[in-house]
Design a protein around this motif. Structure first.
Motif, PDB file in Angstrom:
ATOM      1  N   TRP A  80      24.328 -41.429  23.018  1.00  0.00           N
ATOM      2  CA  TRP A  80      24.062 -40.790  24.676  1.00  0.00           C
ATOM      3  C   TRP A  80      22.902 -40.586  24.866  1.00  0.00           C
ATOM      4  CZ3 TRP A  80      28.034 -42.089  27.621  1.00  0.00           C
ATOM      5  CH2 TRP A  80      29.519 -41.784  26.957  1.00  0.00           C
ATOM      6  N   PRO A  81      22.229 -40.270  26.056  1.00  0.00           N
ATOM      7  CA  PRO A  81      20.859 -39.766  26.340  1.00  0.00           C
ATOM      8  C   PRO A  81      21.646 -37.584  26.022  1.00  0.00           C
ATOM      9  CG  PRO A  81      22.554 -40.733  28.556  1.00  0.00           C
ATOM     10  CD  PRO A  81      23.379 -40.892  27.243  1.00  0.00           C
ATOM     11  N   ALA A  82      20.154 -36.929  26.578  1.00  0.00           N
ATOM     12  CA  ALA A  82      20.359 -35.749  26.555  1.00  0.00           C
ATOM     13  C   ALA A  82      20.459 -34.950  27.964  1.00  0.00           C
ATOM     14  CB  ALA A  82      18.895 -35.182  26.031  1.00  0.00           C
ATOM     15  N   PRO A  83      21.028 -34.206  28.061  1.00  0.00           N
ATOM     16  CA  PRO A  83      21.614 -33.665  29.328  1.00  0.00           C
ATOM     17  C   PRO A  83      20.561 -33.011  30.223  1.00  0.00           C
ATOM     18  CG  PRO A  83      22.996 -32.420  27.448  1.00  0.00           C
ATOM     19  CD  PRO A  83      22.121 -33.363  27.370  1.00  0.00           C
ATOM     20  N   LEU A  84      20.271 -33.648  31.667  1.00  0.00           N
ATOM     21  CA  LEU A  84      19.465 -32.955  32.015  1.00  0.00           C
ATOM     22  C   LEU A  84      18.849 -31.874  32.422  1.00  0.00           C
ATOM     23  CD1 LEU A  84      20.555 -35.409  35.636  1.00  0.00           C
ATOM     24  CD2 LEU A  84      19.328 -36.030  33.436  1.00  0.00           C
ATOM     25  N   GLY A  85      19.505 -30.984  31.764  1.00  0.00           N
ATOM     26  CA  GLY A  85      18.750 -29.196  32.044  1.00  0.00           C
ATOM     27  C   GLY A  85      18.561 -28.992  30.047  1.00  0.00           C
ATOM     28  N   ILE A  86      18.233 -29.906  29.436  1.00  0.00           N
ATOM     29  CA  ILE A  86      18.096 -29.045  28.298  1.00  0.00           C
ATOM     30  C   ILE A  86      16.440 -28.467  28.343  1.00  0.00           C
ATOM     31  CG2 ILE A  86      16.639 -31.464  27.290  1.00  0.00           C
ATOM     32  CD1 ILE A  86      19.313 -29.752  25.521  1.00  0.00           C
ATOM     33  N   PRO A  87      15.819 -28.724  29.157  1.00  0.00           N
ATOM     34  CA  PRO A  87      14.143 -28.013  28.446  1.00  0.00           C
ATOM     35  C   PRO A  87      14.833 -26.762  28.880  1.00  0.00           C
ATOM     36  CG  PRO A  87      13.513 -30.155  30.294  1.00  0.00           C
ATOM     37  CD  PRO A  87      15.209 -29.968  30.279  1.00  0.00           C
ATOM     38  N   LEU A  88      15.693 -26.276  29.339  1.00  0.00           N
ATOM     39  CA  LEU A  88      15.971 -24.691  28.777  1.00  0.00           C
ATOM     40  C   LEU A  88      16.418 -24.008  27.365  1.00  0.00           C
ATOM     41  CD1 LEU A  88      17.193 -21.712  30.497  1.00  0.00           C
ATOM     42  CD2 LEU A  88      19.441 -22.815  30.955  1.00  0.00           C
ATOM     43  N   HIS A  89      17.024 -24.630  27.025  1.00  0.00           N
ATOM     44  CA  HIS A  89      17.142 -24.807  25.576  1.00  0.00           C
ATOM     45  C   HIS A  89      16.190 -25.076  24.776  1.00  0.00           C
ATOM     46  CE1 HIS A  89      21.482 -24.608  25.461  1.00  0.00           C
ATOM     47  NE2 HIS A  89      21.849 -25.118  26.934  1.00  0.00           N
ATOM     48  N   LEU A  90      15.509 -25.775  24.801  1.00  0.00           N
ATOM     49  CA  LEU A  90      14.058 -26.736  24.231  1.00  0.00           C
ATOM     50  C   LEU A  90      13.272 -25.279  24.679  1.00  0.00           C
ATOM     51  CD1 LEU A  90      13.660 -30.293  25.397  1.00  0.00           C
ATOM     52  CD2 LEU A  90      14.318 -29.618  23.416  1.00  0.00           C
ATOM     53  N   GLU A  91      13.253 -24.096  25.451  1.00  0.00           N
ATOM     54  CA  GLU A  91      11.375 -23.378  26.330  1.00  0.00           C
ATOM     55  C   GLU A  91      12.644 -22.604  24.594  1.00  0.00           C
ATOM     56  OE1 GLU A  91       9.097 -24.124  26.754  1.00  0.00           O
ATOM     57  OE2 GLU A  91       9.507 -25.837  27.903  1.00  0.00           O
ATOM     58  N   LEU A  92      14.495 -22.201  24.715  1.00  0.00           N
ATOM     59  CA  LEU A  92      14.686 -21.056  23.788  1.00  0.00           C
ATOM     60  C   LEU A  92      14.304 -21.228  22.642  1.00  0.00           C
ATOM     61  CD1 LEU A  92      17.545 -20.354  22.472  1.00  0.00           C
ATOM     62  CD2 LEU A  92      16.469 -18.949  24.042  1.00  0.00           C
ATOM     63  N   HIS A  93      14.540 -22.231  22.534  1.00  0.00           N
ATOM     64  CA  HIS A  93      14.438 -22.285  20.497  1.00  0.00           C
ATOM     65  C   HIS A  93      13.366 -22.517  20.134  1.00  0.00           C
ATOM     66  CE1 HIS A  93      18.775 -23.350  19.471  1.00  0.00           C
ATOM     67  NE2 HIS A  93      18.981 -23.689  20.893  1.00  0.00           N
ATOM     68  N   ARG A  94      12.261 -23.164  20.916  1.00  0.00           N
ATOM     69  CA  ARG A  94      10.364 -22.750  20.925  1.00  0.00           C
ATOM     70  C   ARG A  94      10.566 -21.130  20.650  1.00  0.00           C
ATOM     71  NH1 ARG A  94       9.451 -25.805  24.964  1.00  0.00           N
ATOM     72  NH2 ARG A  94       9.830 -28.934  23.665  1.00  0.00           N
ATOM     73  N   LEU A  95      10.333 -20.207  21.282  1.00  0.00           N
ATOM     74  CA  LEU A  95      10.092 -18.929  21.840  1.00  0.00           C
ATOM     75  C   LEU A  95      10.772 -18.184  20.664  1.00  0.00           C
ATOM     76  CD1 LEU A  95       8.387 -17.146  23.537  1.00  0.00           C
ATOM     77  CD2 LEU A  95      10.507 -16.285  24.816  1.00  0.00           C
ATOM     78  N   ARG A  96      12.207 -18.197  21.215  1.00  0.00           N
ATOM     79  CA  ARG A  96      13.691 -17.324  19.452  1.00  0.00           C
ATOM     80  C   ARG A  96      13.975 -18.162  18.537  1.00  0.00           C
ATOM     81  NH1 ARG A  96      16.715 -14.193  24.229  1.00  0.00           N
ATOM     82  NH2 ARG A  96      17.672 -13.357  22.054  1.00  0.00           N
ATOM     83  N   PRO A  97      13.325 -18.804  17.489  1.00  0.00           N
ATOM     84  CA  PRO A  97      13.485 -20.168  16.631  1.00  0.00           C
ATOM     85  C   PRO A  97      14.749 -19.014  16.108  1.00  0.00           C
ATOM     86  CG  PRO A  97      11.832 -19.070  16.034  1.00  0.00           C
ATOM     87  CD  PRO A  97      11.715 -18.624  16.920  1.00  0.00           C
ATOM     88  N   ASP A  98      14.917 -17.623  15.904  1.00  0.00           N
ATOM     89  CA  ASP A  98      16.172 -17.057  15.301  1.00  0.00           C
ATOM     90  C   ASP A  98      17.447 -17.200  15.671  1.00  0.00           C
ATOM     91  OD1 ASP A  98      15.099 -15.619  17.406  1.00  0.00           O
ATOM     92  OD2 ASP A  98      16.229 -14.224  17.270  1.00  0.00           O
ATOM     93  N   VAL A  99      17.124 -17.945  17.091  1.00  0.00           N
ATOM     94  CA  VAL A  99      18.545 -18.330  17.938  1.00  0.00           C
ATOM     95  C   VAL A  99      19.575 -19.866  17.302  1.00  0.00           C
ATOM     96  CG1 VAL A  99      19.560 -18.308  19.859  1.00  0.00           C
ATOM     97  CG2 VAL A  99      17.931 -17.076  20.013  1.00  0.00           C
TER      98      VAL A  99
END
Length: 246
Positions: A80-99
């Motif tokens: 399946w394709p990735a959700p359209l709003g996934i950049p929110l999560h990508l930026e979160l996990h880049r900035l806060r890898p502890d999450v």
């Protein structure tokens, strides 16, 4: 075979993909049910994330539908394709890898308070019980978070917040486990719903809870209420005994 809980084992062993499905299903019942909206990511610690797919609602996904994506949002495993709003999560996990786990959706009452640009008081213990975390307001909507720049600004504005009301948008809940995100998300929507009812009834404007209780619950990591997540899991498995089947 139907799972039978014991005092020592409240739910069956679950894979991360199964946990994502159960989180989505349980939160759908709690009001996190805005049609196709919503993303859950699980950080595997190797530069990839498990994620619910685009095009399926939270109340219909199954473990076989969970996809694996890299930090650029590219699907590396799954159909399946990735959700359209996934950049929110990508930026979160880049900035806060502890999450470990991040969840975004548009529950009715949380979204209303976000739209008002206001953090509601926690009027009762169910509005804070076990979830904990630092709730912040991000009041600078500059476009949908399917835009990487807007997503990055949202994540930066959260600071070290673990729950956020996103003005003009919805909510964002973070945690170190699936069960922590479930606990926090349920408590957050309960808080927002009950506060709305109190406000609508013309009730008090401040919480009756003692500050000591509020301070203690705020420091919880969301994992302390044993049995809460497990009861919700069992309810989903009772409703659909084949849910975890491949």
């Amino acid at each position: 075979m139907t799972f039978v809980p014991t005092a020592d084992k409240l739910i069956p062993e679950l894979t991360p993909a199964q946990e994502i499905v159960l989180l989505a299903r349980t939160l759908w019942r709690e009001g996190y049910n805005d049609h196709l909206a919503g993303h859950i990511t699980y950080n595997l610690g190797d530069g990839t994330l498990l994620c619910n797919p685009w095009l399926l609602t939270w109340n219909e996904i199954r473990p076989r539908d969970i996809i694996r994506i890299d930090l650029e949002g590219k699907v590396v495993e799954g159909d399946w394709p990735a959700p359209l709003g996934i950049p929110l999560h990508l930026e979160l996990h880049r900035l806060r890898p502890d999450v470990q786990v991040a969840m975004h959706n548009h529950p009715q009452y949380g979204t209303v308070w976000a739209d008002m640009g206001e953090i509601p008081p926690a009027y009762d213990q169910s509005s804070s019980l076990g979830g904990g975390g630092n709730l912040v307001l991000v009041d600078e909507y500059q476009g949908a978070v399917d835009n990487s720049s807007a997503a990055a600004r949202t994540v930066a504005a959260m600071g070290d917040g673990e729950l956020a009301l996103l003005a003009g948008h919805g909510v964002f809940v973070l945690g170190i486990t699936i069960r922590a995100v479930h606990q926090r998300a349920v408590a957050l929507e309960t808080r927002c719903r009950n506060a709305w009812m109190v406000r609508a009834a013309g009730g008090r404007t401040t919480s009756p809870l003692p500050e000591s209780w509020i301070a203690r619950t705020r420091t919880s990591d969301g994992n302390g209420f044993r049995g809460f997540w497990e009861a919700s899991v069992r309810a989903e498995l009772a409703a659909d005994p084949t849910l975890l089947d491949d």
